[in-house]
Design a protein around this motif. Sequence first.
Motif, mmCIF file in Angstrom:
data_model
loop_
_atom_site.group_PDB
_atom_site.id
_atom_site.type_symbol
_atom_site.label_atom_id
_atom_site.label_comp_id
_atom_site.label_asym_id
_atom_site.label_seq_id
_atom_site.Cartn_x
_atom_site.Cartn_y
_atom_site.Cartn_z
ATOM 1 N N ALA A 136 42.103 25.247 43.482
ATOM 2 C CA ALA A 136 43.317 26.029 43.672
ATOM 3 C C ALA A 136 43.570 27.146 42.897
ATOM 4 O O ALA A 136 44.059 28.173 43.438
ATOM 5 C CB ALA A 136 44.591 24.883 43.688
ATOM 6 N N THR A 137 43.286 26.946 41.577
ATOM 7 C CA THR A 137 43.500 28.078 40.740
ATOM 8 C C THR A 137 42.497 29.318 41.061
ATOM 9 O O THR A 137 42.977 30.379 41.110
ATOM 10 C CB THR A 137 43.053 27.608 39.144
ATOM 11 O OG1 THR A 137 43.879 26.874 38.830
ATOM 12 C CG2 THR A 137 43.047 28.817 38.145
ATOM 13 N N ILE A 138 41.128 29.030 41.226
ATOM 14 C CA ILE A 138 40.545 30.290 41.783
ATOM 15 C C ILE A 138 40.739 30.945 43.195
ATOM 16 O O ILE A 138 40.793 32.009 43.180
ATOM 17 C CB ILE A 138 38.820 29.884 42.006
ATOM 18 C CG1 ILE A 138 38.390 29.390 40.455
ATOM 19 C CG2 ILE A 138 37.892 30.770 42.617
ATOM 20 C CD1 ILE A 138 37.135 28.546 40.432
ATOM 21 N N THR A 139 41.135 30.240 44.095
ATOM 22 C CA THR A 139 41.637 30.463 45.435
ATOM 23 C C THR A 139 42.895 31.256 45.100
ATOM 24 O O THR A 139 43.054 32.514 45.695
ATOM 25 C CB THR A 139 42.005 29.305 46.319
ATOM 26 O OG1 THR A 139 40.681 28.632 46.434
ATOM 27 C CG2 THR A 139 42.513 29.831 47.576
ATOM 28 N N PHE A 140 43.873 30.798 44.183
ATOM 29 C CA PHE A 140 45.005 31.482 44.258
ATOM 30 C C PHE A 140 44.817 33.061 43.329
ATOM 31 O O PHE A 140 45.234 33.903 43.635
ATOM 32 C CB PHE A 140 46.168 30.769 43.434
ATOM 33 C CG PHE A 140 47.367 31.561 43.091
ATOM 34 C CD1 PHE A 140 48.323 31.786 44.131
ATOM 35 C CD2 PHE A 140 47.818 32.371 42.135
ATOM 36 C CE1 PHE A 140 49.636 32.348 44.084
ATOM 37 C CE2 PHE A 140 48.798 33.146 42.031
ATOM 38 C CZ PHE A 140 49.586 33.008 42.930
ATOM 39 N N LEU A 141 43.913 32.931 42.434
ATOM 40 C CA LEU A 141 43.628 34.003 41.550
ATOM 41 C C LEU A 141 42.946 35.213 42.547
ATOM 42 O O LEU A 141 43.330 36.369 42.621
ATOM 43 C CB LEU A 141 42.631 33.675 40.428
ATOM 44 C CG LEU A 141 42.465 35.022 39.627
ATOM 45 C CD1 LEU A 141 43.721 35.620 38.904
ATOM 46 C CD2 LEU A 141 41.463 34.416 38.307
ATOM 47 N N TRP A 142 41.961 34.837 43.348
ATOM 48 C CA TRP A 142 41.486 35.828 44.377
ATOM 49 C C TRP A 142 42.436 36.154 45.205
ATOM 50 O O TRP A 142 42.296 37.486 45.653
ATOM 51 C CB TRP A 142 40.308 34.688 45.176
ATOM 52 C CG TRP A 142 39.652 35.555 46.295
ATOM 53 C CD1 TRP A 142 38.688 36.476 46.250
ATOM 54 C CD2 TRP A 142 40.128 35.702 47.874
ATOM 55 N NE1 TRP A 142 38.719 37.121 47.429
ATOM 56 C CE2 TRP A 142 39.501 36.643 48.344
ATOM 57 C CE3 TRP A 142 41.259 35.054 48.111
ATOM 58 C CZ2 TRP A 142 39.796 36.837 49.562
ATOM 59 C CZ3 TRP A 142 41.597 35.131 49.681
ATOM 60 C CH2 TRP A 142 40.722 36.334 50.172
ATOM 61 N N GLY A 169 43.449 40.651 37.587
ATOM 62 C CA GLY A 169 43.376 39.235 37.357
ATOM 63 C C GLY A 169 43.323 38.681 35.719
ATOM 64 O O GLY A 169 43.839 37.497 35.719
ATOM 65 N N TRP A 170 42.962 39.604 34.954
ATOM 66 C CA TRP A 170 43.053 39.229 33.586
ATOM 67 C C TRP A 170 44.548 38.947 33.000
ATOM 68 O O TRP A 170 45.002 38.036 32.410
ATOM 69 C CB TRP A 170 42.303 40.000 32.722
ATOM 70 C CG TRP A 170 42.064 39.342 31.359
ATOM 71 C CD1 TRP A 170 41.239 38.750 30.768
ATOM 72 C CD2 TRP A 170 43.004 40.144 30.208
ATOM 73 N NE1 TRP A 170 41.510 38.476 29.678
ATOM 74 C CE2 TRP A 170 42.489 39.115 29.017
ATOM 75 C CE3 TRP A 170 43.738 40.806 29.986
ATOM 76 C CZ2 TRP A 170 42.874 39.574 27.834
ATOM 77 C CZ3 TRP A 170 44.453 40.944 28.711
ATOM 78 C CH2 TRP A 170 43.890 40.182 27.488
ATOM 79 N N LEU A 171 45.404 40.049 33.331
ATOM 80 C CA LEU A 171 46.687 39.899 33.068
ATOM 81 C C LEU A 171 47.381 38.886 33.679
ATOM 82 O O LEU A 171 48.172 38.035 33.067
ATOM 83 C CB LEU A 171 47.530 41.154 33.567
ATOM 84 C CG LEU A 171 47.390 42.516 32.511
ATOM 85 C CD1 LEU A 171 48.033 43.881 33.650
ATOM 86 C CD2 LEU A 171 48.400 42.298 31.394
ATOM 87 N N LEU A 198 35.671 37.680 40.602
ATOM 88 C CA LEU A 198 36.510 37.995 41.864
ATOM 89 C C LEU A 198 36.556 39.235 42.131
ATOM 90 O O LEU A 198 36.782 39.947 43.008
ATOM 91 C CB LEU A 198 37.586 37.122 41.793
ATOM 92 C CG LEU A 198 37.483 35.628 41.972
ATOM 93 C CD1 LEU A 198 38.749 35.047 41.537
ATOM 94 C CD2 LEU A 198 36.844 35.115 43.028
ATOM 95 N N ALA A 199 36.588 40.356 40.834
ATOM 96 C CA ALA A 199 36.774 41.671 41.156
ATOM 97 C C ALA A 199 35.741 42.309 42.015
ATOM 98 O O ALA A 199 36.007 43.312 42.728
ATOM 99 C CB ALA A 199 36.974 42.321 39.739
ATOM 100 N N SER A 200 34.663 41.689 41.964
ATOM 101 C CA SER A 200 33.576 42.178 42.759
ATOM 102 C C SER A 200 33.623 42.051 44.178
ATOM 103 O O SER A 200 33.321 43.000 45.137
ATOM 104 C CB SER A 200 32.222 41.684 42.612
ATOM 105 O OG SER A 200 31.813 42.082 41.054
ATOM 106 N N PHE A 201 34.456 41.194 44.613
ATOM 107 C CA PHE A 201 34.699 40.837 46.026
ATOM 108 C C PHE A 201 36.196 41.568 46.424
ATOM 109 O O PHE A 201 36.248 41.498 47.703
ATOM 110 C CB PHE A 201 34.767 39.388 46.349
ATOM 111 C CG PHE A 201 33.444 38.628 45.919
ATOM 112 C CD1 PHE A 201 32.408 38.909 46.815
ATOM 113 C CD2 PHE A 201 33.200 37.849 44.699
ATOM 114 C CE1 PHE A 201 31.249 38.230 46.438
ATOM 115 C CE2 PHE A 201 32.209 37.404 44.582
ATOM 116 C CZ PHE A 201 31.154 37.423 45.218
ATOM 117 N N THR A 202 36.917 41.829 45.586
ATOM 118 C CA THR A 202 38.211 42.123 45.932
ATOM 119 C C THR A 202 38.541 43.596 45.632
ATOM 120 O O THR A 202 39.538 44.174 46.046
ATOM 121 C CB THR A 202 39.472 41.321 45.183
ATOM 122 O OG1 THR A 202 39.133 41.653 43.890
ATOM 123 C CG2 THR A 202 39.356 39.904 45.371
#
Length: 180
Positions: free
Chosen positions: A51-57, A83-85, A161-165
């Motif tokens: 859930a955390t990874i999905t929400f962050l993405w 994402g880091w912030l 995730l930044a690579s994909f977003t």
Amino acid sequence: MEEQQKNSVRKVNSAAMEGLKLALIGIVFTLLATILNESISVLIVLLKLGATITFLWWAMKKFSTRNAALKGYTTYGQVFSYGWLTSLFSGIVLACFFFIQYTWIMPETMEEIRQVYISQLSAMRVEGHTIELLENNLMVIMASSAIISALIYGLIWSAILASFTKVNPNPMNTNTPETI
């Protein structure tokens, strides 16, 4: 220059709101783990991670899309820092929650943690004054570890995730910085 400052403030405000939502996910799963049987705690931890990874993405993708609509692109660095912030704000909220949880809601759990901590340190033959110092600062250590672990997880997952977003510039758009 003023427009850049406004965008930076909006980015921080947005990351703070998404960080609050991300922290709420962590709080819900923490409370579930507390309430439910220990035998399914591994499942709860895995669900929390998913859930955390999905929400962050999702939050990073939303930021990237919004930023690309304004500028025509979003760089890896912009999405990564967002994402880091978001993770930083989430860690701060979680640290506050853990402080409240272990101080007022479940102080008996904090006492159990303290006893385990002391027994492990004693087994490692740590000196008494060091144990006392660490014991007196256990809440600060736990809150700090919540923030630090959120930052480490945020660093790792934001980098991935930044690579994909990110949104690459549209070569058909003549207003991109590369062509100006």
